[in-house]
Scaffold this motif. Structure first.
Motif, PDB file in Angstrom:
ATOM      1  N   LYS A 258       0.815  -1.219   0.000  1.00 62.57           N
ATOM      2  CA  LYS A 258       0.000   0.000   0.000  1.00 62.57           C
ATOM      3  C   LYS A 258       0.846   1.264   0.000  1.00 62.57           C
ATOM      4  CE  LYS A 258      -3.722  -2.518   0.369  1.00 62.57           C
ATOM      5  NZ  LYS A 258      -4.620  -2.709  -0.791  1.00 62.57           N
ATOM      6  N   VAL A 259       2.143   1.103   0.267  1.00 64.16           N
ATOM      7  CA  VAL A 259       3.034   2.262   0.354  1.00 64.16           C
ATOM      8  C   VAL A 259       4.095   2.172  -0.737  1.00 64.16           C
ATOM      9  CG1 VAL A 259       4.660   3.519   1.797  1.00 64.16           C
ATOM     10  CG2 VAL A 259       2.675   2.409   2.845  1.00 64.16           C
ATOM     11  N   ALA A 260       4.197   3.213  -1.546  1.00 62.96           N
ATOM     12  CA  ALA A 260       5.203   3.255  -2.607  1.00 62.96           C
ATOM     13  C   ALA A 260       6.548   3.657  -2.026  1.00 62.96           C
ATOM     14  CB  ALA A 260       4.778   4.235  -3.691  1.00 62.96           C
ATOM     15  N   GLU A 261       7.584   2.995  -2.492  1.00 61.95           N
ATOM     16  CA  GLU A 261       8.935   3.278  -2.018  1.00 61.95           C
ATOM     17  C   GLU A 261       9.859   3.453  -3.207  1.00 61.95           C
ATOM     18  OE1 GLU A 261      10.015  -0.058   0.304  1.00 61.95           O
ATOM     19  OE2 GLU A 261       8.507   0.259   1.858  1.00 61.95           O
ATOM     20  N   ASN A 262      10.820   4.342  -3.052  1.00 64.18           N
ATOM     21  CA  ASN A 262      11.840   4.457  -4.077  1.00 64.18           C
ATOM     22  C   ASN A 262      12.853   3.337  -3.890  1.00 64.18           C
ATOM     23  OD1 ASN A 262      10.884   6.820  -5.327  1.00 64.18           O
ATOM     24  ND2 ASN A 262      11.796   8.095  -3.729  1.00 64.18           N
ATOM     25  N   GLY A 263      13.290   2.775  -4.964  1.00 70.17           N
ATOM     26  CA  GLY A 263      14.258   1.692  -4.838  1.00 70.17           C
ATOM     27  C   GLY A 263      14.390   0.907  -6.111  1.00 70.17           C
ATOM     28  N   LYS A 264      15.164  -0.178  -6.026  1.00 71.89           N
ATOM     29  CA  LYS A 264      15.456  -1.000  -7.187  1.00 71.89           C
ATOM     30  C   LYS A 264      14.310  -1.965  -7.455  1.00 71.89           C
ATOM     31  CE  LYS A 264      20.418  -0.777  -6.284  1.00 71.89           C
ATOM     32  NZ  LYS A 264      21.645  -1.558  -5.983  1.00 71.89           N
ATOM     33  N   ASP A 265      14.191  -2.372  -8.733  1.00 74.05           N
ATOM     34  CA  ASP A 265      13.177  -3.356  -9.078  1.00 74.05           C
ATOM     35  C   ASP A 265      13.716  -4.751  -8.802  1.00 74.05           C
ATOM     36  OD1 ASP A 265      14.920  -4.034 -11.134  1.00 74.05           O
ATOM     37  OD2 ASP A 265      13.732  -3.104 -12.712  1.00 74.05           O
ATOM     38  N   GLY A 266      12.973  -5.779  -9.232  1.00 76.24           N
ATOM     39  CA  GLY A 266      13.361  -7.155  -8.948  1.00 76.24           C
ATOM     40  C   GLY A 266      14.654  -7.575  -9.590  1.00 76.24           C
ATOM     41  N   ALA A 267      15.094  -6.844 -10.621  1.00 76.93           N
ATOM     42  CA  ALA A 267      16.357  -7.168 -11.291  1.00 76.93           C
ATOM     43  C   ALA A 267      17.507  -6.341 -10.741  1.00 76.93           C
ATOM     44  CB  ALA A 267      16.228  -6.950 -12.800  1.00 76.93           C
ATOM     45  N   GLY A 268      17.247  -5.549  -9.708  1.00 74.08           N
ATOM     46  CA  GLY A 268      18.303  -4.734  -9.116  1.00 74.08           C
ATOM     47  C   GLY A 268      18.550  -3.427  -9.834  1.00 74.08           C
ATOM     48  N   GLN A 269      17.641  -3.048 -10.745  1.00 77.10           N
ATOM     49  CA  GLN A 269      17.802  -1.807 -11.487  1.00 77.10           C
ATOM     50  C   GLN A 269      17.019  -0.685 -10.814  1.00 77.10           C
ATOM     51  OE1 GLN A 269      19.900  -1.726 -14.156  1.00 77.10           O
ATOM     52  NE2 GLN A 269      20.277  -3.894 -13.677  1.00 77.10           N
ATOM     53  N   ASP A 270      17.641   0.475 -10.720  1.00 79.50           N
ATOM     54  CA  ASP A 270      16.994   1.625 -10.092  1.00 79.50           C
ATOM     55  C   ASP A 270      16.688   2.653 -11.178  1.00 79.50           C
ATOM     56  OD1 ASP A 270      16.053   3.670  -8.573  1.00 79.50           O
ATOM     57  OD2 ASP A 270      17.753   3.758  -7.193  1.00 79.50           O
ATOM     58  N   ASP A 271      15.396   2.784 -11.521  1.00 76.74           N
ATOM     59  CA  ASP A 271      15.008   3.739 -12.558  1.00 76.74           C
ATOM     60  C   ASP A 271      14.425   5.022 -11.963  1.00 76.74           C
ATOM     61  OD1 ASP A 271      12.605   2.862 -11.602  1.00 76.74           O
ATOM     62  OD2 ASP A 271      11.988   1.852 -13.438  1.00 76.74           O
ATOM     63  N   GLY A 272      14.490   5.137 -10.643  1.00 76.69           N
ATOM     64  CA  GLY A 272      14.021   6.349  -9.992  1.00 76.69           C
ATOM     65  C   GLY A 272      12.516   6.433  -9.823  1.00 76.69           C
ATOM     66  N   LYS A 273      11.788   5.389 -10.223  1.00 75.19           N
ATOM     67  CA  LYS A 273      10.330   5.413 -10.118  1.00 75.19           C
ATOM     68  C   LYS A 273       9.880   4.770  -8.807  1.00 75.19           C
ATOM     69  CE  LYS A 273       9.655   5.052 -15.137  1.00 75.19           C
ATOM     70  NZ  LYS A 273       9.073   4.228 -16.231  1.00 75.19           N
ATOM     71  N   PRO A 274       8.845   5.309  -8.178  1.00 71.87           N
ATOM     72  CA  PRO A 274       8.324   4.690  -6.949  1.00 71.87           C
ATOM     73  C   PRO A 274       7.837   3.263  -7.225  1.00 71.87           C
ATOM     74  CG  PRO A 274       7.424   6.886  -7.260  1.00 71.87           C
ATOM     75  CD  PRO A 274       8.113   6.541  -8.534  1.00 71.87           C
ATOM     76  N   LYS A 275       8.060   2.370  -6.268  1.00 68.72           N
ATOM     77  CA  LYS A 275       7.700   0.960  -6.424  1.00 68.72           C
ATOM     78  C   LYS A 275       6.761   0.519  -5.303  1.00 68.72           C
ATOM     79  CE  LYS A 275      10.990   0.645  -9.600  1.00 68.72           C
ATOM     80  NZ  LYS A 275      10.686   0.565 -11.034  1.00 68.72           N
ATOM     81  N   ILE A 276       5.948  -0.481  -5.613  1.00 67.97           N
ATOM     82  CA  ILE A 276       5.177  -1.165  -4.589  1.00 67.97           C
ATOM     83  C   ILE A 276       5.572  -2.637  -4.619  1.00 67.97           C
ATOM     84  CG2 ILE A 276       3.204   0.396  -4.612  1.00 67.97           C
ATOM     85  CD1 ILE A 276       1.770  -1.695  -6.374  1.00 67.97           C
ATOM     86  N   LYS A 277       5.507  -3.288  -3.464  1.00 68.25           N
ATOM     87  CA  LYS A 277       5.886  -4.690  -3.371  1.00 68.25           C
ATOM     88  C   LYS A 277       4.673  -5.570  -3.644  1.00 68.25           C
ATOM     89  CE  LYS A 277       9.669  -4.045  -0.073  1.00 68.25           C
ATOM     90  NZ  LYS A 277      10.191  -4.388   1.281  1.00 68.25           N
ATOM     91  N   VAL A 278       4.875  -6.567  -4.496  1.00 64.79           N
ATOM     92  CA  VAL A 278       3.831  -7.539  -4.813  1.00 64.79           C
ATOM     93  C   VAL A 278       4.362  -8.924  -4.470  1.00 64.79           C
ATOM     94  CG1 VAL A 278       2.355  -8.503  -6.618  1.00 64.79           C
ATOM     95  CG2 VAL A 278       2.975  -6.072  -6.677  1.00 64.79           C
ATOM     96  N   ARG A 279       3.599  -9.679  -3.664  1.00 62.60           N
ATOM     97  CA  ARG A 279       3.990 -11.026  -3.257  1.00 62.60           C
ATOM     98  C   ARG A 279       3.149 -12.043  -4.028  1.00 62.60           C
ATOM     99  NH1 ARG A 279       6.301 -11.894   1.898  1.00 62.60           N
ATOM    100  NH2 ARG A 279       4.888 -13.653   2.191  1.00 62.60           N
ATOM    101  N   ILE A 280       3.820 -13.100  -4.482  1.00 65.16           N
ATOM    102  CA  ILE A 280       3.165 -14.111  -5.316  1.00 65.16           C
ATOM    103  C   ILE A 280       3.500 -15.499  -4.795  1.00 65.16           C
ATOM    104  CG2 ILE A 280       3.059 -15.115  -7.644  1.00 65.16           C
ATOM    105  CD1 ILE A 280       3.968 -12.204  -8.580  1.00 65.16           C
ATOM    106  N   LYS A 281       2.479 -16.340  -4.660  1.00 64.10           N
ATOM    107  CA  LYS A 281       2.674 -17.726  -4.274  1.00 64.10           C
ATOM    108  C   LYS A 281       2.607 -18.604  -5.505  1.00 64.10           C
ATOM    109  CE  LYS A 281       0.657 -21.405  -1.400  1.00 64.10           C
ATOM    110  NZ  LYS A 281      -0.440 -21.745  -0.447  1.00 64.10           N
ATOM    111  N   LEU A 282       3.591 -19.489  -5.669  1.00 63.25           N
ATOM    112  CA  LEU A 282       3.649 -20.358  -6.841  1.00 63.25           C
ATOM    113  C   LEU A 282       2.599 -21.460  -6.748  1.00 63.25           C
ATOM    114  CD1 LEU A 282       7.510 -20.854  -7.298  1.00 63.25           C
ATOM    115  CD2 LEU A 282       6.020 -19.221  -8.465  1.00 63.25           C
ATOM    116  N   ASP A 283       1.940 -21.742  -7.868  1.00 63.28           N
ATOM    117  CA  ASP A 283       1.017 -22.878  -7.917  1.00 63.28           C
ATOM    118  C   ASP A 283       1.771 -24.195  -7.766  1.00 63.28           C
ATOM    119  OD1 ASP A 283      -1.012 -21.104  -8.304  1.00 63.28           O
ATOM    120  OD2 ASP A 283      -1.404 -21.636 -10.387  1.00 63.28           O
TER     121      ASP A 283
END
Length: 366
Positions: A258-283
């Motif tokens: 629910k809270v956007a944070e500045n930081g790197k994406d899942g590949a470790g790249q920082d594009d300066g855009k705010p991010k939100i965390k999404v959690r996924i459970k594998l089938d």
């Protein structure tokens, strides 16, 4: 001159020749690009000669979906730090990677085990017969009963002599002094079973310092998604997951930040855009093999077109006058049908055209 050419009687080969011209069509569907193959004949097909064999595919009525890809990471989730609350000298520690369940010793102080209890309310006081009612008493009784030490009825907020008796039996099973009282530092508390990710303490160190870091025991995928794209990630939605070094599987979104944070994406790249965390459970957790951590690519569904006609992208023909067509094959007889294209997805394209119906066959290159 060859045997087929001579004065006044040149014989030209009238065999139909087919050429394939590849043209890249940039389609504004996320980052997708497709290749459209255009077939042209250089000469009219010789009258009475059978057409060359071609590959055909059915026009299908199906659902197509537009997808958005994002980088993520497969792992055991965020680490939590554990600090000891038992004074003394550390005499035992778990191995990194160890999975600990309720009642198992997490570490030892002065040769006495400190086991794991499940719960979310920190034990904030020592408990003994005569303690005032409280939710911490109920949490204690729930754990004792789950470990087989009951006798006090349904767990509740009252600390009674029966609670003390159950405590003594539990303490006897641990090989510690049977006092019937419970100290704040007698156990480690976590929401469920834990996996030790790394150790911070050493044998002989103080029991009250930093001990270790731990995670949950289930491998999950975490994606740091651009906050501007939050609408494509809804709890309960299905996603596709391509695991680097593993297989392709599906998953379900179990949490969206629910809270956007500045930081790197899942590949470790920082594009300066705010991010939100999404959690996924594998089938299918087995799709990740034995990997503890690896990059993944997650495919979120942006849009779904239901009940549309679709053909392989290789069936599209680029017309000289502009636009596209498909070549319908009706028992060896072929005709061009002009089409409008819609959604491109997974090597197929949505089409509409006069007279086109599901089940027709069209000439395709793939």
């Amino acid at each position: 001159m060859s045997e087929h050419e001579g004065p006044g009687g040149a014989r030209r080969s009238r065999r139909a020749r087919w050429f394939i011209i590849a043209a890249v069509l940039a389609v504004v569907v996320g980052t997708t690009s497709v290749v459209v193959l255009t077939r042209v004949t250089s000469e009219a097909q010789q009258v009475g000669q059978a057409p060359p064999p071609v590959e055909t595919a059915k026009v299908e009525k199906t659902d197509l979906q537009e997808e958005e890809e994002a980088n993520g990471k497969l792992g055991y989730g965020e680490e939590s730090s554990l600090s000891g609350r038992k004074q003394g000298t550390i005499t035992s520690l778990p191995d990194a990677g160890a999975v600990l369940t309720r009642g198992k010793s997490v570490y030892g102080v002065d040769a006495k085990p400190v086991p794991l209890f499940y719960g979310t309310l920190p034990f904030f006081r020592d408990l003994a017969d005569g303690a005032t009612d409280g939710p911490d008493v109920k949490q204690l009784e729930e754990n004792l009963k789950a470990l087989g030490f009951g006798g006090f009825g349904t767990p509740d907020k009252k600390f009674t002599s029966a609670t003390a008796a159950a405590l003594k039996k539990w303490q006897k099973s641990l090989g510690v002094e049977q006092t019937g009282t419970f100290g704040q530092g007698d156990v480690v508390l976590a929401a469920g079973e834990i996996r030790v990710s790394q150790l911070a303490a050493q044998l002989g160190g103080p029991g009250g310092g930093d001990l270790l870091k731990y995670t949950g025991t289930e491998r999950i995928v975490e994606v740091k998604l651009d906050a501007a794209k939050q609408a494509i990630a809804k709890e309960g939605d299905k996603v596709g997951v391509d695991i680097t070094g593993g297989k392709t599987t599906n998953g379900v979104i179990t949490g969206v930040g629910k809270v956007a944070e500045n930081g790197k994406d899942g590949a470790g790249q920082d594009d300066g855009k705010p991010k939100i965390k999404v959690r996924i459970k594998l089938d299918d957790p087995a799709a990740a093999g034995s990997l503890d951590s690896t990059p993944v690519s997650v495919r979120f569904t942006k849009e779904v077109h239901s009940g549309v006609l679709a053909v392989p992208v290789g069936a599209l023909l680029a017309l000289a006058e502009g636009g596209y067509a498909v070549e319908v094959d009706e028992g060896g007889k072929r005709r061009l049908v002009a089409v409008k294209t819609g959604l491109f997805s997974g090597g197929r394209v949505e089409i509409t055209g006069t007279g086109l119906t599901a089940g027709m066959r069209v000439v395709t290159t793939s």
